[in-house]
Design a protein around this motif. Structure first.
Motif, PDB file in Angstrom:
ATOM      1  N   LEU A  56      49.043 -40.592 -95.704  1.00  0.00           N
ATOM      2  CA  LEU A  56      47.708 -40.448 -95.108  1.00  0.00           C
ATOM      3  C   LEU A  56      47.183 -41.779 -94.592  1.00  0.00           C
ATOM      4  O   LEU A  56      46.596 -41.847 -93.499  1.00  0.00           O
ATOM      5  N   SER A  57      47.387 -42.849 -95.353  1.00  0.00           N
ATOM      6  CA  SER A  57      46.866 -44.150 -94.929  1.00  0.00           C
ATOM      7  C   SER A  57      47.626 -44.690 -93.720  1.00  0.00           C
ATOM      8  O   SER A  57      47.023 -45.292 -92.816  1.00  0.00           O
ATOM      9  N   VAL A  58      48.947 -44.480 -93.666  1.00  0.00           N
ATOM     10  CA  VAL A  58      49.712 -44.923 -92.500  1.00  0.00           C
ATOM     11  C   VAL A  58      49.339 -44.099 -91.275  1.00  0.00           C
ATOM     12  O   VAL A  58      49.267 -44.624 -90.154  1.00  0.00           O
ATOM     13  N   ALA A  59      49.071 -42.802 -91.465  1.00  0.00           N
ATOM     14  CA  ALA A  59      48.602 -41.975 -90.347  1.00  0.00           C
ATOM     15  C   ALA A  59      47.278 -42.515 -89.814  1.00  0.00           C
ATOM     16  O   ALA A  59      47.060 -42.565 -88.597  1.00  0.00           O
ATOM     17  N   GLU A  60      46.412 -42.942 -90.731  1.00  0.00           N
ATOM     18  CA  GLU A  60      45.136 -43.545 -90.319  1.00  0.00           C
ATOM     19  C   GLU A  60      45.380 -44.833 -89.551  1.00  0.00           C
ATOM     20  O   GLU A  60      44.726 -45.107 -88.539  1.00  0.00           O
ATOM     21  N   LEU A  95      56.215 -37.851 -90.854  1.00  0.00           N
ATOM     22  CA  LEU A  95      54.970 -37.183 -91.228  1.00  0.00           C
ATOM     23  C   LEU A  95      53.733 -37.968 -90.788  1.00  0.00           C
ATOM     24  O   LEU A  95      52.808 -37.373 -90.227  1.00  0.00           O
ATOM     25  N   PRO A  96      53.660 -39.288 -90.996  1.00  0.00           N
ATOM     26  CA  PRO A  96      52.497 -40.016 -90.488  1.00  0.00           C
ATOM     27  C   PRO A  96      52.317 -39.882 -88.974  1.00  0.00           C
ATOM     28  O   PRO A  96      51.185 -39.813 -88.485  1.00  0.00           O
ATOM     29  N   VAL A  97      53.423 -39.841 -88.235  1.00  0.00           N
ATOM     30  CA  VAL A  97      53.320 -39.679 -86.780  1.00  0.00           C
ATOM     31  C   VAL A  97      52.726 -38.314 -86.433  1.00  0.00           C
ATOM     32  O   VAL A  97      51.845 -38.210 -85.566  1.00  0.00           O
ATOM     33  N   LEU A  98      53.190 -37.258 -87.106  1.00  0.00           N
ATOM     34  CA  LEU A  98      52.627 -35.922 -86.870  1.00  0.00           C
ATOM     35  C   LEU A  98      51.143 -35.876 -87.211  1.00  0.00           C
ATOM     36  O   LEU A  98      50.331 -35.316 -86.456  1.00  0.00           O
ATOM     37  N   LEU A  99      50.780 -36.455 -88.344  1.00  0.00           N
ATOM     38  CA  LEU A  99      49.380 -36.441 -88.769  1.00  0.00           C
ATOM     39  C   LEU A  99      48.506 -37.241 -87.812  1.00  0.00           C
ATOM     40  O   LEU A  99      47.403 -36.798 -87.439  1.00  0.00           O
ATOM     41  N   ALA A 100      48.987 -38.409 -87.406  1.00  0.00           N
ATOM     42  CA  ALA A 100      48.210 -39.229 -86.472  1.00  0.00           C
ATOM     43  C   ALA A 100      48.029 -38.508 -85.136  1.00  0.00           C
ATOM     44  O   ALA A 100      46.946 -38.561 -84.536  1.00  0.00           O
ATOM     45  N   GLY A 101      49.082 -37.829 -84.677  1.00  0.00           N
ATOM     46  CA  GLY A 101      48.965 -37.073 -83.435  1.00  0.00           C
ATOM     47  C   GLY A 101      47.924 -35.977 -83.532  1.00  0.00           C
ATOM     48  O   GLY A 101      47.121 -35.770 -82.600  1.00  0.00           O
ATOM     49  N   VAL A 108      40.222 -34.914 -85.982  1.00  0.00           N
ATOM     50  CA  VAL A 108      40.026 -34.561 -87.388  1.00  0.00           C
ATOM     51  C   VAL A 108      40.427 -35.748 -88.252  1.00  0.00           C
ATOM     52  O   VAL A 108      41.031 -36.714 -87.777  1.00  0.00           O
ATOM     53  N   THR A 109      40.110 -35.670 -89.535  1.00  0.00           N
ATOM     54  CA  THR A 109      40.520 -36.715 -90.470  1.00  0.00           C
ATOM     55  C   THR A 109      41.983 -36.522 -90.860  1.00  0.00           C
ATOM     56  O   THR A 109      42.585 -35.466 -90.575  1.00  0.00           O
ATOM     57  N   ALA A 110      42.543 -37.518 -91.541  1.00  0.00           N
ATOM     58  CA  ALA A 110      43.930 -37.424 -91.985  1.00  0.00           C
ATOM     59  C   ALA A 110      44.123 -36.262 -92.954  1.00  0.00           C
ATOM     60  O   ALA A 110      45.127 -35.545 -92.895  1.00  0.00           O
TER      61      ALA A 110
END
Length: 259
Positions: A56-60, A95-101, A108-110
């Motif tokens: 979550l933090s890397v996605a942020e 996963l961080p790349v998908l979440l960030a996208g 939306v938030t992470a």
């Protein structure tokens, strides 16, 4: 072998006749099951584990144009995006790349992005497992049992921001696409299997699971065993090599984490 038998032998695993109607039906079913899963979560996600916090933090960080920076040292540390403690290396970057996208696309938030992704991945995994078992056995009860097992296992995994649900979806797609290639010999199915193998390794360092996917793919096909193993192995090795080295370059992680 008559023409009808040959056509049956070369049919695709996941795409029956009437591709468009079938695809729309599957999409609606995934969205429906995903909404049920999301309602069960009630907007809550367990984020106490190290992998969940790091994803979550890397996605942020990615959504803030700071790359794969990890803004904390150990679980429980305060998160500081101005003084990161390093870059992502212990976990893969998929996963961080998908979440960030999703964060950028849907604003939306992470955590909200993770809840949506986990719900859709869980629904897709259940339906794909049903489809694969039904295609291989033509047995409704076997398909139902496998669907329940997959759904039950992944439900517990989907309660946190983990990569298992998305990874299982990709590997199930690899199995279906790979088995279709081995049945039809069409090169585009092989290339798609290569891409899926690469995406799988970007989502999760799990060499043992890749080997299991290879074996399942070979079993589902109806070609000679040496050809099955050879072609499945080529798809996995070629598809996995590129993202493995890219991940090594991004974070300097150990190759041993892949297996």
């Amino acid at each position: 072998m008559n023409r009808l038998t040959a056509q049956r032998g070369r049919r695709a695993i996941l795409l029956p006749r009437g591709h468009l109607a079938f695809s729309l039906t599957v999409l609606i079913a995934i969205l429906g099951l995903g909404l049920v899963h999301r309602s069960v979560l009630q907007g809550q996600l367990a984020v106490g584990q190290r992998d969940s916090v790091e994803y979550l933090s890397v996605a942020e960080s990615l959504s803030r144009d700071k790359g794969f920076e990890v803004p904390f040292g150990e679980p429980g540390d305060s998160i500081d995006f101005e003084e990161p403690q390093g870059v992502l290396s212990h976990f893969p970057p998929g996963l961080p790349v998908l979440l960030a996208g999703a964060m950028i696309l849907f604003r939306v938030t992470a955590v909200e992005a993770a809840i949506g992704l986990q719900s859709l991945a869980w629904a897709a995994a259940v339906l794909l497992s049903l489809a694969l078992v039904w295609s291989a056995t033509r047995s409704r009860w076997r398909a139902a049992i496998v669907g329940l097992v997959v759904g039950g296992f992944l439900f517990t995994q989907s309660l946190a921001a983990t990569s298992e649900p998305s990874y299982v979806v990709v590997m199930l797609l690899f199995i279906g696409v790979g088995a279709t290639y081995l049945r039809t010999g069409a090169r585009h199915w092989f290339l798609l299997a290569v891409v899926l193998a690469g995406v799988g390794l970007l989502l999760r360092f799990a060499g043992g699971a890749l080997a299991l996917a290879l074996a399942t793919t070979a079993i589902l096909s109806n070609t000679r065993w040496p050809d099955r193993v050879r072609d499945s192995a080529i798809a996995l090795v070629v598809g996995s090599a590129v993202p493995l080295f890219l991940t090594k370059l991004i974070g300097g992680g150990s190759f041993g984490r892949s297996f």
